[in-house]
Motif scaffolding. Structure first.
Motif, PDB file in Angstrom:
ATOM      1  N   LYS A 183       0.846  -1.199   0.000  1.00 35.24           N
ATOM      2  CA  LYS A 183       0.000   0.000   0.000  1.00 35.24           C
ATOM      3  C   LYS A 183       0.880   1.247   0.000  1.00 35.24           C
ATOM      4  O   LYS A 183       1.141   1.843   1.039  1.00 35.24           O
ATOM      5  N   VAL A 184       1.344   1.618  -1.192  1.00 36.54           N
ATOM      6  CA  VAL A 184       2.191   2.795  -1.364  1.00 36.54           C
ATOM      7  C   VAL A 184       1.527   3.688  -2.404  1.00 36.54           C
ATOM      8  O   VAL A 184       1.209   3.240  -3.507  1.00 36.54           O
ATOM      9  N   ASN A 185       1.291   4.941  -2.035  1.00 39.77           N
ATOM     10  CA  ASN A 185       0.631   5.898  -2.931  1.00 39.77           C
ATOM     11  C   ASN A 185       1.491   7.132  -3.103  1.00 39.77           C
ATOM     12  O   ASN A 185       2.104   7.611  -2.149  1.00 39.77           O
ATOM     13  N   GLY A 186       1.490   7.646  -4.321  1.00 39.36           N
ATOM     14  CA  GLY A 186       2.204   8.882  -4.608  1.00 39.36           C
ATOM     15  C   GLY A 186       1.306  10.075  -4.394  1.00 39.36           C
ATOM     16  O   GLY A 186       0.093   9.993  -4.568  1.00 39.36           O
ATOM     17  N   LYS A 187       1.908  11.185  -4.003  1.00 40.31           N
ATOM     18  CA  LYS A 187       1.217  12.467  -3.885  1.00 40.31           C
ATOM     19  C   LYS A 187       1.783  13.372  -4.977  1.00 40.31           C
ATOM     20  O   LYS A 187       2.999  13.486  -5.121  1.00 40.31           O
ATOM     21  N   PHE A 188       0.885  13.999  -5.740  1.00 41.74           N
ATOM     22  CA  PHE A 188       1.297  14.786  -6.894  1.00 41.74           C
ATOM     23  C   PHE A 188       0.803  16.224  -6.785  1.00 41.74           C
ATOM     24  O   PHE A 188      -0.307  16.464  -6.308  1.00 41.74           O
ATOM     25  N   ILE A 189       1.634  17.155  -7.239  1.00 47.36           N
ATOM     26  CA  ILE A 189       1.248  18.556  -7.365  1.00 47.36           C
ATOM     27  C   ILE A 189       1.620  18.985  -8.774  1.00 47.36           C
ATOM     28  O   ILE A 189       2.779  18.859  -9.179  1.00 47.36           O
ATOM     29  N   ASN A 190       0.619  19.465  -9.530  1.00 42.40           N
ATOM     30  CA  ASN A 190       0.821  19.880 -10.924  1.00 42.40           C
ATOM     31  C   ASN A 190       1.488  18.787 -11.753  1.00 42.40           C
ATOM     32  O   ASN A 190       2.376  19.050 -12.557  1.00 42.40           O
ATOM     33  N   GLY A 191       1.089  17.555 -11.528  1.00 40.84           N
ATOM     34  CA  GLY A 191       1.608  16.429 -12.293  1.00 40.84           C
ATOM     35  C   GLY A 191       2.976  15.928 -11.870  1.00 40.84           C
ATOM     36  O   GLY A 191       3.502  14.997 -12.464  1.00 40.84           O
ATOM     37  N   GLN A 192       3.557  16.533 -10.864  1.00 39.93           N
ATOM     38  CA  GLN A 192       4.878  16.128 -10.399  1.00 39.93           C
ATOM     39  C   GLN A 192       4.765  15.370  -9.079  1.00 39.93           C
ATOM     40  O   GLN A 192       4.089  15.818  -8.158  1.00 39.93           O
ATOM     41  N   ALA A 193       5.430  14.238  -8.984  1.00 42.99           N
ATOM     42  CA  ALA A 193       5.436  13.474  -7.742  1.00 42.99           C
ATOM     43  C   ALA A 193       6.240  14.245  -6.699  1.00 42.99           C
ATOM     44  O   ALA A 193       7.368  14.653  -6.961  1.00 42.99           O
ATOM     45  N   VAL A 194       5.639  14.455  -5.515  1.00 41.06           N
ATOM     46  CA  VAL A 194       6.316  15.214  -4.467  1.00 41.06           C
ATOM     47  C   VAL A 194       6.459  14.437  -3.165  1.00 41.06           C
ATOM     48  O   VAL A 194       7.246  14.819  -2.298  1.00 41.06           O
ATOM     49  N   ALA A 195       5.687  13.353  -3.023  1.00 40.96           N
ATOM     50  CA  ALA A 195       5.736  12.614  -1.763  1.00 40.96           C
ATOM     51  C   ALA A 195       5.215  11.199  -1.968  1.00 40.96           C
ATOM     52  O   ALA A 195       4.562  10.894  -2.965  1.00 40.96           O
ATOM     53  N   LEU A 196       5.530  10.345  -1.006  1.00 45.36           N
ATOM     54  CA  LEU A 196       4.998   8.987  -0.962  1.00 45.36           C
ATOM     55  C   LEU A 196       4.372   8.751   0.394  1.00 45.36           C
ATOM     56  O   LEU A 196       4.891   9.214   1.419  1.00 45.36           O
ATOM     57  N   GLU A 197       3.255   8.025   0.381  1.00 44.41           N
ATOM     58  CA  GLU A 197       2.611   7.610   1.621  1.00 44.41           C
ATOM     59  C   GLU A 197       2.450   6.104   1.569  1.00 44.41           C
ATOM     60  O   GLU A 197       1.966   5.562   0.582  1.00 44.41           O
ATOM     61  N   ALA A 198       2.880   5.432   2.619  1.00 45.10           N
ATOM     62  CA  ALA A 198       2.778   3.976   2.696  1.00 45.10           C
ATOM     63  C   ALA A 198       2.078   3.608   3.995  1.00 45.10           C
ATOM     64  O   ALA A 198       2.330   4.212   5.034  1.00 45.10           O
ATOM     65  N   ILE A 199       1.181   2.619   3.911  1.00 46.72           N
ATOM     66  CA  ILE A 199       0.433   2.183   5.087  1.00 46.72           C
ATOM     67  C   ILE A 199       0.722   0.712   5.347  1.00 46.72           C
ATOM     68  O   ILE A 199       0.513  -0.133   4.484  1.00 46.72           O
ATOM     69  N   LEU A 200       1.198   0.446   6.553  1.00 48.55           N
ATOM     70  CA  LEU A 200       1.485  -0.917   6.987  1.00 48.55           C
ATOM     71  C   LEU A 200       0.399  -1.332   7.971  1.00 48.55           C
ATOM     72  O   LEU A 200       0.231  -0.701   9.012  1.00 48.55           O
ATOM     73  N   ALA A 201      -0.358  -2.375   7.615  1.00 53.91           N
ATOM     74  CA  ALA A 201      -1.397  -2.899   8.511  1.00 53.91           C
ATOM     75  C   ALA A 201      -0.748  -3.864   9.497  1.00 53.91           C
ATOM     76  O   ALA A 201       0.049  -4.722   9.108  1.00 53.91           O
TER      77      ALA A 201
END
Length: 111
Positions: free
Chosen positions: A65-83
């Protein structure tokens, strides 16, 4: 030494913000990792991120469960959730985090 990786064998240099939640019974919870501008999403990288690997001398913990965060089409961050689904998994995760914090000079703040 404890390390976080998005690509096996390549340690992520950016230290994440980690937020923990745990049920009242203590049997399950989640760990949410937020990486601001991690090396894994640099424009020169062409590999696909398939998961986050928490690696230490005991082995590894894995989440897909890893998701990218984008601003104006550019990847700026990653969020990962460990259950975390049991007290044993919680204890194992906390051992990893203690090693990771020690090797990266971090501390723990209880809410």
């Amino acid at each position: 030494m404890a390390q976080i990786q998005f690509f096996r064998g390549i340690d992520e240099e950016v230290v994440p913000d980690v937020r923990l939640t745990r049920s009242r019974s203590g049997t399950n919870g989640t760990a949410t990792f937020y990486f601001d501008k991690p090396k894994a999403i640099e424009p020169t990288r062409t590999d696909e991120i398939l998961g986050m690997y928490l690696v230490d001398e005991e082995g590894e913990l894995v989440t897909r469960k890893v998701n990218g965060k984008f601003i104006n089409g550019q990847a700026v961050a990653l969020e990962a959730i460990l259950a975390i689904k049991s007290t044993e998994e919680w204890d194992r995760f906390m051992r990893f985090m203690e090693r990771y914090a020690e090797s990266h000079g971090l501390g723990f703040t209880k809410a």
